[in-house]
Scaffold this active site. Structure first.
Site, mmCIF file in Angstrom:
data_model
loop_
_atom_site.group_PDB
_atom_site.id
_atom_site.type_symbol
_atom_site.label_atom_id
_atom_site.label_comp_id
_atom_site.label_asym_id
_atom_site.label_seq_id
_atom_site.Cartn_x
_atom_site.Cartn_y
_atom_site.Cartn_z
ATOM 1 N N LYS A 1 -6.904 28.126 16.490
ATOM 2 C CA LYS A 1 -6.823 29.602 16.448
ATOM 3 C C LYS A 1 -5.833 29.935 15.341
ATOM 4 O O LYS A 1 -4.621 29.983 15.558
ATOM 5 C CB LYS A 1 -6.324 30.108 17.802
ATOM 6 C CG LYS A 1 -6.755 31.528 18.165
ATOM 7 C CD LYS A 1 -6.358 32.593 17.184
ATOM 8 C CE LYS A 1 -4.955 33.106 17.351
ATOM 9 N NZ LYS A 1 -4.591 34.110 16.318
ATOM 10 N N GLY B 1 -9.247 34.905 15.687
ATOM 11 C CA GLY B 1 -9.308 36.036 16.607
ATOM 12 C C GLY B 1 -7.894 36.466 16.933
ATOM 13 O O GLY B 1 -6.933 35.898 16.401
ATOM 14 N N GLY C 1 -4.427 36.939 19.056
ATOM 15 C CA GLY C 1 -3.656 36.079 19.955
ATOM 16 C C GLY C 1 -3.878 36.452 21.408
ATOM 17 O O GLY C 1 -4.041 35.575 22.269
ATOM 18 N N VAL D 1 -8.235 35.394 21.975
ATOM 19 C CA VAL D 1 -8.608 33.992 21.723
ATOM 20 C C VAL D 1 -7.431 33.052 22.036
ATOM 21 O O VAL D 1 -7.601 32.033 22.714
ATOM 22 C CB VAL D 1 -9.085 33.830 20.259
ATOM 23 C CG1 VAL D 1 -9.312 32.359 19.930
ATOM 24 C CG2 VAL D 1 -10.364 34.620 20.033
ATOM 25 N N GLY D 2 -6.247 33.424 21.555
ATOM 26 C CA GLY D 2 -5.070 32.569 21.790
ATOM 27 C C GLY D 2 -4.789 32.428 23.278
ATOM 28 O O GLY D 2 -4.540 31.322 23.780
ATOM 29 N N GLU E 1 6.717 25.128 18.167
ATOM 30 C CA GLU E 1 7.585 25.217 16.987
ATOM 31 C C GLU E 1 7.871 26.690 16.791
ATOM 32 O O GLU E 1 6.992 27.439 16.363
ATOM 33 C CB GLU E 1 6.878 24.656 15.743
ATOM 34 C CG GLU E 1 6.395 23.233 15.885
ATOM 35 C CD GLU E 1 7.506 22.211 15.928
ATOM 36 O OE1 GLU E 1 8.681 22.607 15.809
ATOM 37 O OE2 GLU E 1 7.198 21.028 16.082
ATOM 38 N N CYS F 1 10.870 29.859 9.260
ATOM 39 C CA CYS F 1 11.566 29.572 10.516
ATOM 40 C C CYS F 1 12.832 28.747 10.263
ATOM 41 O O CYS F 1 13.782 28.825 11.024
ATOM 42 C CB CYS F 1 10.637 28.829 11.456
ATOM 43 S SG CYS F 1 9.821 27.435 10.654
ATOM 44 N N GLU G 1 16.364 36.477 14.882
ATOM 45 C CA GLU G 1 15.620 36.079 13.689
ATOM 46 C C GLU G 1 15.053 37.329 13.010
ATOM 47 O O GLU G 1 14.350 38.119 13.631
ATOM 48 C CB GLU G 1 14.484 35.144 14.104
ATOM 49 C CG GLU G 1 13.755 34.559 12.911
ATOM 50 C CD GLU G 1 12.647 33.605 13.327
ATOM 51 O OE1 GLU G 1 11.816 33.998 14.158
ATOM 52 O OE2 GLU G 1 12.632 32.478 12.816
#
Ligand code: NAD
Length: 475
Positions: free
Chosen positions: A169, A200, A202, A205-206, A244, A278, A378
């Site tokens: 995905k 798709g 998140g 589909v995720g 991650e 990141c 962040e």
């Protein structure tokens, strides 16, 4: 205008059941450059079924067969390097130098994983047992927009090496890169269903992949908030989960450092990938006794940073990927000012001379306390904090005083001392006087920067289940 109308299931390009059209942008202009038709839950279910069907045969393939596929995938992606490079600039806004590295990286990860696979021990003796490393099953691979092609390829390379089949995905915002990667990988001729790619949302589909009982493992790269939701969704079926996630990495400039080298390197560590990294070193820790000197060098380095058209050689920082990301970075710059940090360079608004596109001014704050939100959260843009410390103990305490632990940097002229300090940083990777990457070394985070590791043998371990066979006399 690019119109992407297909997804990839069971070895074929198919029209998704989902009908939503999602706009794709050139972030350097803020203009729509295409549309992608998004997959939905039904498409995700079909992709998982295809991967499940392909798994039993693929799990039994030999090391030599998998090495052959990895080699063909490498060749196929390498052949599209120029096109991928162009897409990364156009759709993501990475400056040319970075985009070229990213396009090469998408191919080289297959070679990196081949080297691991060549020497990997699938059968081990432990006491009287024979331990067999068995492929985990169908894996769900979910990628972010800040390195979409590289993460698709890196995660898939590991799945193939392990003998797992995959449902990928990708980020919906990176559909042009995904199209090129999918076409290339199709050319590599893997058995149908071994990998499936469903672009798709998140939330649809995720989320379907993250909760599906036929998915044994998820490897996700993205935000900490979404990572936690995937962990919760996977708990019901006890999925193996590699996450991650984000970071707020400290750069420890020790008091013996050569500031003329260390500070520009620290700024580079903070501004890598236009600050949308990141692993960006966003908290620069400097001894109070040397702060004035460090600040002057940092100010000059930030002001010399070139922000603008990603196609120009010499551009260091391209646009933010989206209006949403631009707004987020602006909010943090304003928050830093409200919190009482002192603006040394940059600030809110568009950079001089750039009227369109999602560009931000490379920004540096001084007088930052580690409890300010700009030092804890962040930002994911080119906004850096200078934080002063009293002595080495204090620097280590500040470095570790964060919910994150993805990466750290230590700058020093005393290598033994730098190693000692690096040993006390709670992060998955610490870079000493360098910004270089090592693809064989494990990569991942302590604390809320993630779970597990990717790359190298540690990365491959995560796609395999150890099984102990006892009572055997065979070798
Ligand atoms: P994101 O978490 O919003 O999205 C990442 C991916 O997850 C996308 O494909 C998205 O569609 C999908 N997703 C969203 N909601 C989901 C859900 N409920 N279930 C399953 N999947 C879902 O992150 P992003 O904005 O694309 O990327 C930026 C973030 O990624 C930053 O926080 C950054 O630190 C992190 N990141 C981490 C690493 C790393 O290796 N640690 C690398 C790059 C980016």
């Amino acid at each position: 205008m690019q119109n992407i109308e297909t997804i990839y299931i069971g070895g074929a390009f198919v029209t998704p059941h989902g009908e939503e059209r999602f706009n794709l942008f050139n972030p350097a202009k803020g203009e729509v450059i295409g549309q992608v038709r998004l997959a939905d839950e039904q498409d995700a279910n079909q992709a998982i079924a295809a991967a499940k069907h392909a798994f039993p045969a693929f799990a039994r393939t030999s090391r030599a067969e998998r090495l052959g596929w990895l080699s063909r995938m490498h060749t196929a992606i390498e052949a599209r390097e120029d096109e991928l490079n162009e897409a990364i600039i156009e759709e993501y806004g990475a400056p040319v130098s970075r985009a070229r590295w990213m396009a090469k990286h998408a191919a080289s990860v297959f070679l990196d994983m081949s080297l691991v696979l060549e020497n990997y021990d699938f059968n081990r003796r432990v006491g009287s047992a024979k331990v067999v490393m068995q492929p985990a099953g169908v894996v769900g691979l979910i990628t972010p927009w800040n390195s979409n092609a590289g993460f698709i390829c890196g995660k898939l390379a590991t799945a193939i090496a392990a003998g797992c089949t995959a449902v990928i995905k990708p980020s919906e915002m990176s559909a042009i890169q995904t199209r090129i990667v999918t076409e290339a990988l199709h050319e590599a001729g893997l058995p149908p269903g071994v990998f499936n790619i469903v672009t798709g949302r998140g939330e649809t589909v995720g989320a379907t992949i993250s909760a599906h009982p036929d998915v044994a493992k998820i490897s996700f790269t993205g935000s900490t908030a979404v990572g936690k939701s995937i962990l919760r969704a996977g708990a019901e079926t006890l999925k193996r989960i590699t996450l991650e996630l984000g970071g707020k990495s400290p750069v420890l400039v020790l008091d013996d450092a050569d500031l003329a080298i260390a500070i520009p390197m620290a700024i580079q560590a903070g501004f890598m990938n236009s600050g949308q990294a990141c692993i960006a070193g966003t908290r620069i820790l400097v001894p109070a006794s040397r702060m004035a000197e460090a600040e002057a060098i940092a100010k000059a380095a930030v002001e010399a940073t070139v922000v603008g058209d990603p196609r120009h050689f010499g551009t260091d920082i391209g646009p933010m990927v989206s209006q949403k990301q631009w707004d987020r970075v602006q909010r943090y710059i304003n928050l830093g000012i409200e919190e009482g940090a002192r603006l040394v360079a940059g600030g809110p608004g568009l950079p001089d001379g750039l009227a369109a596109g999602w560009f931000v001014r490379p920004t540096l704050f001084a007088d930052v306390r580690n409890d300010m939100r700009i030092a804890r959260e962040e930002i994911f843009g080119p906004v850096l904090c200078l934080i002063s410390y009293e002595d080495e103990e204090d620097s280590i305490a500040i470095a570790n005083d964060t919910p994150y632990g993805l990466q750290g940097y230590v700058m020093s002229t005393d290598i033994e001392r730098a190693n000692r300090v690096a040993g006390r940083i709670d992060a998955g990777r610490v870079l000493i006087n360098t910004l270089a990457h090592e693809p064989k070394a494990p990569f991942g985070g302590f604390k809320q920067s993630g779970l597990g590791r990717e790359y190298g043998t540690f990365g491959l371990d995560a796609y395999l289940e150890p099984k102990s066979l006892l009572g055997l006399h065979a070798a």
